[in-house]
Design a protein around this motif. Structure first.
Motif, PDB file in Angstrom:
ATOM      1  N   ASP A 136       4.402   0.235  -1.079  1.00 45.52           N
ATOM      2  CA  ASP A 136       5.076   0.819  -2.232  1.00 45.52           C
ATOM      3  C   ASP A 136       4.725   2.310  -2.338  1.00 45.52           C
ATOM      4  O   ASP A 136       3.598   2.712  -2.023  1.00 45.52           O
ATOM      5  CB  ASP A 136       4.632   0.073  -3.499  1.00 45.52           C
ATOM      6  CG  ASP A 136       5.352   0.567  -4.733  1.00 45.52           C
ATOM      7  OD1 ASP A 136       6.430   0.026  -5.042  1.00 45.52           O
ATOM      8  OD2 ASP A 136       4.846   1.497  -5.405  1.00 45.52           O
ATOM      9  N   PHE A 137       5.660   3.117  -2.792  1.00 43.80           N
ATOM     10  CA  PHE A 137       5.445   4.568  -2.890  1.00 43.80           C
ATOM     11  C   PHE A 137       4.259   4.894  -3.795  1.00 43.80           C
ATOM     12  O   PHE A 137       3.491   5.826  -3.514  1.00 43.80           O
ATOM     13  CB  PHE A 137       6.713   5.244  -3.413  1.00 43.80           C
ATOM     14  CG  PHE A 137       6.653   6.740  -3.395  1.00 43.80           C
ATOM     15  CD1 PHE A 137       6.550   7.430  -2.197  1.00 43.80           C
ATOM     16  CD2 PHE A 137       6.709   7.468  -4.574  1.00 43.80           C
ATOM     17  CE1 PHE A 137       6.495   8.822  -2.168  1.00 43.80           C
ATOM     18  CE2 PHE A 137       6.660   8.848  -4.567  1.00 43.80           C
ATOM     19  CZ  PHE A 137       6.559   9.532  -3.360  1.00 43.80           C
ATOM     20  N   LEU A 138       4.063   4.136  -4.871  1.00 45.52           N
ATOM     21  CA  LEU A 138       2.933   4.399  -5.765  1.00 45.52           C
ATOM     22  C   LEU A 138       1.610   4.109  -5.071  1.00 45.52           C
ATOM     23  O   LEU A 138       0.620   4.830  -5.273  1.00 45.52           O
ATOM     24  CB  LEU A 138       3.061   3.583  -7.054  1.00 45.52           C
ATOM     25  CG  LEU A 138       3.851   4.249  -8.200  1.00 45.52           C
ATOM     26  CD1 LEU A 138       5.313   4.449  -7.795  1.00 45.52           C
ATOM     27  CD2 LEU A 138       3.774   3.431  -9.474  1.00 45.52           C
ATOM     28  N   VAL A 139       1.577   3.083  -4.243  1.00 50.97           N
ATOM     29  CA  VAL A 139       0.374   2.809  -3.448  1.00 50.97           C
ATOM     30  C   VAL A 139       0.099   3.981  -2.513  1.00 50.97           C
ATOM     31  O   VAL A 139      -1.052   4.423  -2.368  1.00 50.97           O
ATOM     32  CB  VAL A 139       0.536   1.512  -2.630  1.00 50.97           C
ATOM     33  CG1 VAL A 139      -0.630   1.334  -1.665  1.00 50.97           C
ATOM     34  CG2 VAL A 139       0.638   0.302  -3.546  1.00 50.97           C
ATOM     35  N   GLN A 140       1.145   4.514  -1.894  1.00 46.14           N
ATOM     36  CA  GLN A 140       0.985   5.643  -0.979  1.00 46.14           C
ATOM     37  C   GLN A 140       0.406   6.861  -1.695  1.00 46.14           C
ATOM     38  O   GLN A 140      -0.417   7.596  -1.139  1.00 46.14           O
ATOM     39  CB  GLN A 140       2.327   6.001  -0.344  1.00 46.14           C
ATOM     40  CG  GLN A 140       2.910   4.920   0.546  1.00 46.14           C
ATOM     41  CD  GLN A 140       4.281   5.302   1.066  1.00 46.14           C
ATOM     42  OE1 GLN A 140       4.490   6.429   1.523  1.00 46.14           O
ATOM     43  NE2 GLN A 140       5.228   4.383   1.003  1.00 46.14           N
ATOM     44  N   ILE A 141       0.827   7.078  -2.932  1.00 45.30           N
ATOM     45  CA  ILE A 141       0.306   8.204  -3.717  1.00 45.30           C
ATOM     46  C   ILE A 141      -1.186   8.037  -3.971  1.00 45.30           C
ATOM     47  O   ILE A 141      -1.982   8.964  -3.759  1.00 45.30           O
ATOM     48  CB  ILE A 141       1.066   8.325  -5.056  1.00 45.30           C
ATOM     49  CG1 ILE A 141       2.487   8.865  -4.827  1.00 45.30           C
ATOM     50  CG2 ILE A 141       0.311   9.237  -6.040  1.00 45.30           C
ATOM     51  CD1 ILE A 141       3.349   8.919  -6.078  1.00 45.30           C
ATOM     52  N   VAL A 142      -1.595   6.861  -4.431  1.00 40.77           N
ATOM     53  CA  VAL A 142      -3.010   6.629  -4.734  1.00 40.77           C
ATOM     54  C   VAL A 142      -3.850   6.716  -3.461  1.00 40.77           C
ATOM     55  O   VAL A 142      -4.977   7.239  -3.488  1.00 40.77           O
ATOM     56  CB  VAL A 142      -3.208   5.268  -5.437  1.00 40.77           C
ATOM     57  CG1 VAL A 142      -4.693   4.962  -5.621  1.00 40.77           C
ATOM     58  CG2 VAL A 142      -2.507   5.265  -6.793  1.00 40.77           C
ATOM     59  N   THR A 143      -3.310   6.250  -2.346  1.00 41.53           N
ATOM     60  CA  THR A 143      -4.023   6.328  -1.078  1.00 41.53           C
ATOM     61  C   THR A 143      -4.342   7.773  -0.711  1.00 41.53           C
ATOM     62  O   THR A 143      -5.473   8.100  -0.324  1.00 41.53           O
ATOM     63  CB  THR A 143      -3.204   5.680   0.051  1.00 41.53           C
ATOM     64  OG1 THR A 143      -3.011   4.302  -0.243  1.00 41.53           O
ATOM     65  CG2 THR A 143      -3.893   5.824   1.398  1.00 41.53           C
ATOM     66  N   VAL A 144      -3.362   8.648  -0.834  1.00 43.77           N
ATOM     67  CA  VAL A 144      -3.579  10.067  -0.516  1.00 43.77           C
ATOM     68  C   VAL A 144      -4.585  10.689  -1.487  1.00 43.77           C
ATOM     69  O   VAL A 144      -5.501  11.413  -1.068  1.00 43.77           O
ATOM     70  CB  VAL A 144      -2.245  10.842  -0.543  1.00 43.77           C
ATOM     71  CG1 VAL A 144      -2.485  12.349  -0.444  1.00 43.77           C
ATOM     72  CG2 VAL A 144      -1.341  10.379   0.594  1.00 43.77           C
ATOM     73  N   ALA A 145      -4.437  10.405  -2.779  1.00 42.13           N
ATOM     74  CA  ALA A 145      -5.370  10.945  -3.779  1.00 42.13           C
ATOM     75  C   ALA A 145      -6.790  10.456  -3.527  1.00 42.13           C
ATOM     76  O   ALA A 145      -7.758  11.211  -3.644  1.00 42.13           O
ATOM     77  CB  ALA A 145      -4.911  10.551  -5.181  1.00 42.13           C
TER      78      ALA A 145
END
Length: 199
Positions: A136-145
């Motif tokens: 999910d795109f939100l998971v991808q965001i948290v992963t990068v952060a």
């Protein structure tokens, strides 16, 4: 920190507390600060991408709780300054699954739960706990952060790194969404100061 980011963070923290989870009491200081940083960065990135309020709240709550499973790992392993043994590394890698299992007792939505479970997965399928690549795109965001803050901030096993060095490492990390990485770089360049997050 913009007013919108602060409002979302305040609401996210209230939602976590409403479930009876006291993060400041549950987490060691290093883990608490890291979780706050990841949540702040994730929400700020979500705003950059024009996400709606519910998605921003999911990023805030998911960011705060992404490492919840680490609260159940002994501190002498979690903050060990030396190389981890194979068993210790195995325990550390189990924290997304442990956090997911423990949080099933609460009323967090599926997006938050997927962030907790999948924040160490990579788009290449080379992450953990299961090697998932359809994220999910939100998971991808948290992963990068999460990766950015873990590399940049001082930890028990490494000193603080400069933003330039951090992004050099992050850009070479396989399996991250390059659009999110670039968005974070722009966000940091425009809104970060040496004394901490000022998004």
């Amino acid at each position: 920190m913009t007013r919108t980011t602060k409002n979302i963070m305040d609401l996210s923290e209230e939602m976590v507390k409403a479930e009876g989870i006291d993060m400041s009491g549950l987490y060691e200081n290093e883990l608490y600060i890291h979780s706050e940083n990841v949540a702040h960065l994730s929400v700020a990135l979500g705003i950059t991408f024009g996400l709606n309020i519910q998605e921003l709240l999911d990023l805030g709550v998911g960011g705060l709780l992404h490492d919840y499973g680490k609260a159940f790992i002994e501190a002498n392993i979690l903050y060990k300054p030396d190389r981890l043994s194979n068993m210790e590394f195995y325990l550390i890698q189990g924290h997304p699954s442990r956090g997911y299992r423990e949080l099933k007792a609460y009323n967090f939505n599926d997006t938050v739960m997927q962030i907790v479970l999948n924040h160490h997965e990579k788009l290449t399928g080379q992450g953990y706990p299961i090697g998932k690549h359809n994220l999910d795109f939100l998971v991808q965001i948290v992963t990068v952060a999460d990766i950015f803050d873990a590399i940049h901030s001082k930890r028990s096993y490494h000193e603080e790194r400069s933003y330039e060095k951090t992004f050099e490492i992050v850009k070479n990390e396989k399996g991250l969404n390059p659009i999110i990485v670039e968005a974070l770089k722009t966000l940091i360049e425009n809104n970060y100061k040496k004394e901490g997050i000022v998004i």
